[in-house]
Write an enzyme that holds these catalytic residues in place. Structure first.
Site, PDB file in Angstrom:
ATOM      1  N   ASP A  29       1.040  -1.122  -0.004  1.00  0.00           N
ATOM      2  CA  ASP A  29      -0.179  -0.079  -0.018  1.00  0.00           C
ATOM      3  C   ASP A  29       0.915   1.012  -0.019  1.00  0.00           C
ATOM      4  O   ASP A  29       2.147   1.007   0.813  1.00  0.00           O
ATOM      5  CB  ASP A  29      -0.953   0.160   0.970  1.00  0.00           C
ATOM      6  CG  ASP A  29      -1.775   1.081   0.698  1.00  0.00           C
ATOM      7  OD1 ASP A  29      -1.744   2.354   1.198  1.00  0.00           O
ATOM      8  OD2 ASP A  29      -3.718   0.476   1.294  1.00  0.00           O
ATOM      9  N   ILE A  30       0.647   2.255  -1.154  1.00  0.00           N
ATOM     10  CA  ILE A  30       1.676   3.027  -0.638  1.00  0.00           C
ATOM     11  C   ILE A  30       0.827   4.197   0.172  1.00  0.00           C
ATOM     12  O   ILE A  30       1.700   5.542   0.467  1.00  0.00           O
ATOM     13  CB  ILE A  30       0.818   4.024  -1.845  1.00  0.00           C
ATOM     14  CG1 ILE A  30       2.292   5.028  -2.832  1.00  0.00           C
ATOM     15  CG2 ILE A  30      -0.278   5.311  -2.196  1.00  0.00           C
ATOM     16  CD1 ILE A  30       1.529   5.814  -4.699  1.00  0.00           C
ATOM     17  N   ASN A  85     -12.537  -3.599   3.239  1.00  0.00           N
ATOM     18  CA  ASN A  85     -13.766  -2.459   2.885  1.00  0.00           C
ATOM     19  C   ASN A  85     -14.361  -2.798   1.587  1.00  0.00           C
ATOM     20  O   ASN A  85     -14.576  -2.501   0.523  1.00  0.00           O
ATOM     21  CB  ASN A  85     -13.515  -0.998   3.416  1.00  0.00           C
ATOM     22  CG  ASN A  85     -12.165  -0.924   3.935  1.00  0.00           C
ATOM     23  OD1 ASN A  85     -12.602  -1.029   5.172  1.00  0.00           O
ATOM     24  ND2 ASN A  85     -10.753   0.089   3.369  1.00  0.00           N
ATOM     25  N   GLN A  92     -14.561   2.242   1.459  1.00  0.00           N
ATOM     26  CA  GLN A  92     -13.973   1.391   0.299  1.00  0.00           C
ATOM     27  C   GLN A  92     -13.783   2.345  -0.685  1.00  0.00           C
ATOM     28  O   GLN A  92     -14.732   3.729  -1.793  1.00  0.00           O
ATOM     29  CB  GLN A  92     -14.639  -0.036  -0.741  1.00  0.00           C
ATOM     30  CG  GLN A  92     -14.038  -0.161  -2.110  1.00  0.00           C
ATOM     31  CD  GLN A  92     -14.773  -1.748  -2.998  1.00  0.00           C
ATOM     32  OE1 GLN A  92     -15.427  -1.904  -2.229  1.00  0.00           O
ATOM     33  NE2 GLN A  92     -14.116  -1.776  -3.793  1.00  0.00           N
ATOM     34  N   HIS A  98     -10.483  -6.154  -2.871  1.00  0.00           N
ATOM     35  CA  HIS A  98      -8.944  -5.759  -2.519  1.00  0.00           C
ATOM     36  C   HIS A  98      -8.998  -6.002  -1.328  1.00  0.00           C
ATOM     37  O   HIS A  98      -9.756  -5.762   0.017  1.00  0.00           O
ATOM     38  CB  HIS A  98      -7.912  -4.771  -3.097  1.00  0.00           C
ATOM     39  CG  HIS A  98      -8.491  -3.905  -2.021  1.00  0.00           C
ATOM     40  ND1 HIS A  98      -9.620  -2.913  -3.181  1.00  0.00           N
ATOM     41  CD2 HIS A  98      -8.786  -2.904  -1.082  1.00  0.00           C
ATOM     42  CE1 HIS A  98      -9.409  -1.980  -2.674  1.00  0.00           C
ATOM     43  NE2 HIS A  98      -8.800  -1.549  -1.206  1.00  0.00           N
ATOM     44  N   HIS A 100      -6.671  -5.933   2.936  1.00  0.00           N
ATOM     45  CA  HIS A 100      -5.452  -5.343   2.969  1.00  0.00           C
ATOM     46  C   HIS A 100      -4.945  -6.564   4.295  1.00  0.00           C
ATOM     47  O   HIS A 100      -6.040  -7.910   5.023  1.00  0.00           O
ATOM     48  CB  HIS A 100      -6.147  -3.908   4.581  1.00  0.00           C
ATOM     49  CG  HIS A 100      -6.486  -2.529   3.476  1.00  0.00           C
ATOM     50  ND1 HIS A 100      -5.811  -1.801   2.837  1.00  0.00           N
ATOM     51  CD2 HIS A 100      -7.987  -2.707   2.537  1.00  0.00           C
ATOM     52  CE1 HIS A 100      -6.361  -1.017   2.340  1.00  0.00           C
ATOM     53  NE2 HIS A 100      -7.749  -1.456   2.230  1.00  0.00           N
TER      54      HIS A 100
HETATM   55  P1  5GP Z   1     -10.052   0.980   0.213  1.00  0.00           P
HETATM   56  O1  5GP Z   1      -9.794   2.196   0.747  1.00  0.00           O
HETATM   57  O2  5GP Z   1     -10.008   1.226  -0.744  1.00  0.00           O
HETATM   58  O3  5GP Z   1     -10.456  -0.702   0.704  1.00  0.00           O
HETATM   59  O4  5GP Z   1      -7.981   0.531   0.075  1.00  0.00           O
HETATM   60  C1  5GP Z   1      -7.486   1.663  -0.706  1.00  0.00           C
HETATM   61  C2  5GP Z   1      -5.763   1.352  -0.324  1.00  0.00           C
HETATM   62  O5  5GP Z   1      -5.384   1.490  -1.669  1.00  0.00           O
HETATM   63  C3  5GP Z   1      -5.764   2.696   0.204  1.00  0.00           C
HETATM   64  O6  5GP Z   1      -5.363   1.980   1.249  1.00  0.00           O
HETATM   65  C4  5GP Z   1      -4.572   3.368  -0.486  1.00  0.00           C
HETATM   66  O7  5GP Z   1      -3.864   3.678   0.707  1.00  0.00           O
HETATM   67  C5  5GP Z   1      -4.161   2.626  -1.340  1.00  0.00           C
HETATM   68  N1  5GP Z   1      -4.169   3.061  -2.685  1.00  0.00           N
HETATM   69  C6  5GP Z   1      -4.435   3.975  -3.396  1.00  0.00           C
HETATM   70  N2  5GP Z   1      -3.748   4.599  -4.902  1.00  0.00           N
HETATM   71  C7  5GP Z   1      -2.352   3.531  -4.317  1.00  0.00           C
HETATM   72  C8  5GP Z   1      -1.775   3.595  -5.138  1.00  0.00           C
HETATM   73  O8  5GP Z   1      -1.437   4.376  -6.234  1.00  0.00           O
HETATM   74  N3  5GP Z   1      -0.191   2.769  -4.505  1.00  0.00           N
HETATM   75  C9  5GP Z   1      -0.730   2.012  -4.176  1.00  0.00           C
HETATM   76  N4  5GP Z   1       0.551   1.030  -3.565  1.00  0.00           N
HETATM   77  N5  5GP Z   1      -1.546   1.538  -3.140  1.00  0.00           N
HETATM   78  C10 5GP Z   1      -2.480   2.997  -3.815  1.00  0.00           C
END
Ligand code: 5GP
Ligand code: ZN
Length: 138
Positions: A29-30, A85, A92, A98, A100
Protein backbone atom coordinates in the site's frame (compact mmCIF):
# COMPACT_ATOMS: atom_id res chain seq x y z
CA UNK A 1 -11.69 0.77 -17.90
CA UNK A 2 -10.58 3.65 -15.75
CA UNK A 3 -9.54 1.62 -12.72
CA UNK A 4 -6.44 2.46 -10.70
CA UNK A 5 -5.85 -1.14 -9.59
CA UNK A 6 -6.34 -2.56 -13.12
CA UNK A 7 -3.64 -0.11 -14.23
CA UNK A 8 -1.36 -1.35 -11.43
CA UNK A 9 -1.97 -4.99 -12.46
CA UNK A 10 -0.87 -4.34 -16.07
CA UNK A 11 2.03 -2.12 -14.98
CA UNK A 12 0.69 1.18 -16.37
CA UNK A 13 1.03 2.53 -12.84
CA UNK A 14 4.13 1.33 -10.94
CA UNK A 15 3.79 -0.58 -7.68
CA UNK A 16 5.95 -2.45 -5.22
CA UNK A 17 4.84 -5.96 -6.10
CA UNK A 18 5.19 -8.67 -3.45
CA UNK A 19 3.42 -11.56 -5.20
CA UNK A 20 1.80 -12.40 -8.53
CA UNK A 21 0.24 -15.45 -10.14
CA UNK A 22 -2.34 -16.04 -12.89
CA UNK A 23 -5.20 -15.02 -10.62
CA UNK A 24 -3.92 -12.42 -8.13
CA UNK A 25 -1.57 -9.47 -7.80
CA UNK A 26 -0.29 -8.21 -4.44
CA UNK A 27 1.63 -5.03 -3.69
CA UNK A 28 2.54 -2.67 -0.86
CA UNK A 29 0.00 0.00 0.00
CA UNK A 30 1.33 3.42 -0.99
CA UNK A 31 -0.11 4.92 2.21
CA UNK A 32 0.53 2.10 4.68
CA UNK A 33 -1.23 1.71 8.01
CA UNK A 34 1.92 -0.11 9.15
CA UNK A 35 5.17 -1.40 7.67
CA UNK A 36 4.36 -4.25 5.28
CA UNK A 37 0.72 -3.21 4.67
CA UNK A 38 -0.12 -5.32 1.65
CA UNK A 39 -3.01 -5.22 -0.80
CA UNK A 40 -4.11 -8.44 -2.52
CA UNK A 41 -6.51 -8.33 -5.46
CA UNK A 42 -7.86 -10.52 -8.22
CA UNK A 43 -6.40 -9.50 -11.59
CA UNK A 44 -9.86 -9.58 -13.09
CA UNK A 45 -11.81 -6.37 -12.49
CA UNK A 46 -14.56 -7.02 -9.98
CA UNK A 47 -15.84 -4.02 -8.03
CA UNK A 48 -16.83 -5.57 -4.71
CA UNK A 49 -16.17 -8.72 -2.70
CA UNK A 50 -19.89 -9.40 -2.68
CA UNK A 51 -19.88 -9.31 -6.50
CA UNK A 52 -17.40 -12.20 -6.62
CA UNK A 53 -18.32 -15.75 -7.50
CA UNK A 54 -17.94 -18.06 -4.51
CA UNK A 55 -15.13 -19.98 -6.21
CA UNK A 56 -13.18 -16.78 -6.98
CA UNK A 57 -13.66 -15.52 -3.42
CA UNK A 58 -12.33 -18.83 -2.10
CA UNK A 59 -9.32 -18.63 -4.45
CA UNK A 60 -8.62 -15.07 -3.33
CA UNK A 61 -8.57 -16.08 0.33
CA UNK A 62 -6.46 -19.14 -0.42
CA UNK A 63 -3.76 -16.75 -1.68
CA UNK A 64 -4.35 -14.20 1.10
CA UNK A 65 -3.59 -17.00 3.56
CA UNK A 66 -0.40 -17.86 1.68
CA UNK A 67 0.79 -14.24 1.60
CA UNK A 68 -0.15 -13.58 5.24
CA UNK A 69 1.77 -16.67 6.35
CA UNK A 70 4.75 -15.56 4.31
CA UNK A 71 4.66 -12.05 5.84
CA UNK A 72 4.37 -13.57 9.31
CA UNK A 73 7.48 -15.64 8.70
CA UNK A 74 9.65 -13.17 6.80
CA UNK A 75 8.77 -10.09 8.88
CA UNK A 76 8.63 -11.98 12.20
CA UNK A 77 5.07 -10.83 12.87
CA UNK A 78 2.97 -11.91 15.81
CA UNK A 79 -0.28 -10.76 14.22
CA UNK A 80 -2.04 -8.75 11.56
CA UNK A 81 -5.46 -7.43 10.69
CA UNK A 82 -6.89 -8.83 7.48
CA UNK A 83 -9.94 -7.21 5.98
CA UNK A 84 -11.95 -5.75 3.18
CA UNK A 85 -13.73 -2.43 2.90
CA UNK A 86 -16.69 -3.74 0.92
CA UNK A 87 -18.60 -0.86 -0.68
CA UNK A 88 -18.28 2.89 -0.46
CA UNK A 89 -20.41 3.01 2.71
CA UNK A 90 -17.81 0.78 4.39
CA UNK A 91 -14.93 2.99 3.30
CA UNK A 92 -13.94 1.35 0.00
CA UNK A 93 -12.19 4.04 -2.05
CA UNK A 94 -10.95 1.96 -5.01
CA UNK A 95 -13.77 0.05 -6.73
CA UNK A 96 -11.72 -3.08 -7.48
CA UNK A 97 -12.03 -5.72 -4.78
CA UNK A 98 -8.93 -5.98 -2.59
CA UNK A 99 -7.91 -7.47 0.74
CA UNK A 100 -5.79 -5.47 3.18
CA UNK A 101 -3.16 -7.31 5.20
CA UNK A 102 -2.01 -4.93 7.94
CA UNK A 103 0.88 -6.12 10.12
CA UNK A 104 0.55 -5.40 13.84
CA UNK A 105 3.35 -4.99 16.31
CA UNK A 106 3.56 -4.82 20.08
CA UNK A 107 3.05 -1.29 21.31
CA UNK A 108 1.77 0.10 18.03
CA UNK A 109 -1.06 1.71 19.99
CA UNK A 110 -3.69 0.78 17.42
CA UNK A 111 -7.00 -0.90 18.13
CA UNK A 112 -8.78 -3.93 16.78
CA UNK A 113 -11.63 -4.23 14.23
CA UNK A 114 -14.06 -2.83 16.79
CA UNK A 115 -12.29 0.50 16.66
CA UNK A 116 -13.50 0.84 13.05
CA UNK A 117 -17.11 0.29 14.01
CA UNK A 118 -17.55 0.34 17.77
CA UNK A 119 -19.28 -2.36 19.74
CA UNK A 120 -22.84 -1.41 20.71
CA UNK A 121 -25.45 -3.04 22.89
CA UNK A 122 -27.77 -5.07 20.64
CA UNK A 123 -30.89 -3.42 19.29
CA UNK A 124 -33.91 -5.58 18.48
CA UNK A 125 -34.20 -9.30 18.96
CA UNK A 126 -31.01 -11.25 18.14
CA UNK A 127 -32.81 -14.61 18.11
CA UNK A 128 -35.34 -13.36 15.55
CA UNK A 129 -32.67 -11.74 13.42
CA UNK A 130 -30.54 -14.90 13.39
CA UNK A 131 -33.62 -16.96 12.45
CA UNK A 132 -34.42 -14.60 9.54
CA UNK A 133 -30.87 -14.82 8.22
CA UNK A 134 -30.70 -18.63 8.66
CA UNK A 135 -33.95 -19.00 6.69
CA UNK A 136 -32.60 -16.90 3.83
CA UNK A 137 -30.08 -19.70 3.09
CA UNK A 138 -32.86 -22.27 2.62
P1 5GP B 1 -9.70 1.00 0.22
O1 5GP B 1 -9.85 2.27 0.99
O2 5GP B 1 -10.40 1.08 -1.12
O3 5GP B 1 -10.05 -0.22 0.98
O4 5GP B 1 -8.16 0.85 -0.05
C1 5GP B 1 -7.48 1.47 -1.08
C2 5GP B 1 -6.02 1.47 -0.69
O5 5GP B 1 -5.26 1.69 -1.85
C3 5GP B 1 -5.65 2.56 0.32
O6 5GP B 1 -5.13 1.96 1.49
C4 5GP B 1 -4.62 3.40 -0.43
O7 5GP B 1 -3.58 3.82 0.40
C5 5GP B 1 -4.14 2.47 -1.52
N1 5GP B 1 -3.74 3.12 -2.74
C6 5GP B 1 -4.42 4.11 -3.38
N2 5GP B 1 -3.77 4.48 -4.49
C7 5GP B 1 -2.65 3.71 -4.56
C8 5GP B 1 -1.55 3.63 -5.50
O8 5GP B 1 -1.47 4.33 -6.50
N3 5GP B 1 -0.59 2.71 -5.23
C9 5GP B 1 -0.64 1.90 -4.13
N4 5GP B 1 0.35 1.04 -3.95
N5 5GP B 1 -1.65 1.95 -3.24
C10 5GP B 1 -2.63 2.84 -3.45
ZN1 ZN C 1 -10.04 -2.78 -11.79
Amino acid sequence: MDCLFCKIVVGDIPSHKVYEDDFVYAFLDIYPSSEGHTIVLPKKHIAKFTDMKKKDAASLFFIVNKIARNLEKTMGLEGMNIGINNGEIAGQTVAHVHVHIIPRRAGDGEGNMHTIVELHPPTGNLAELAETIRRSFE
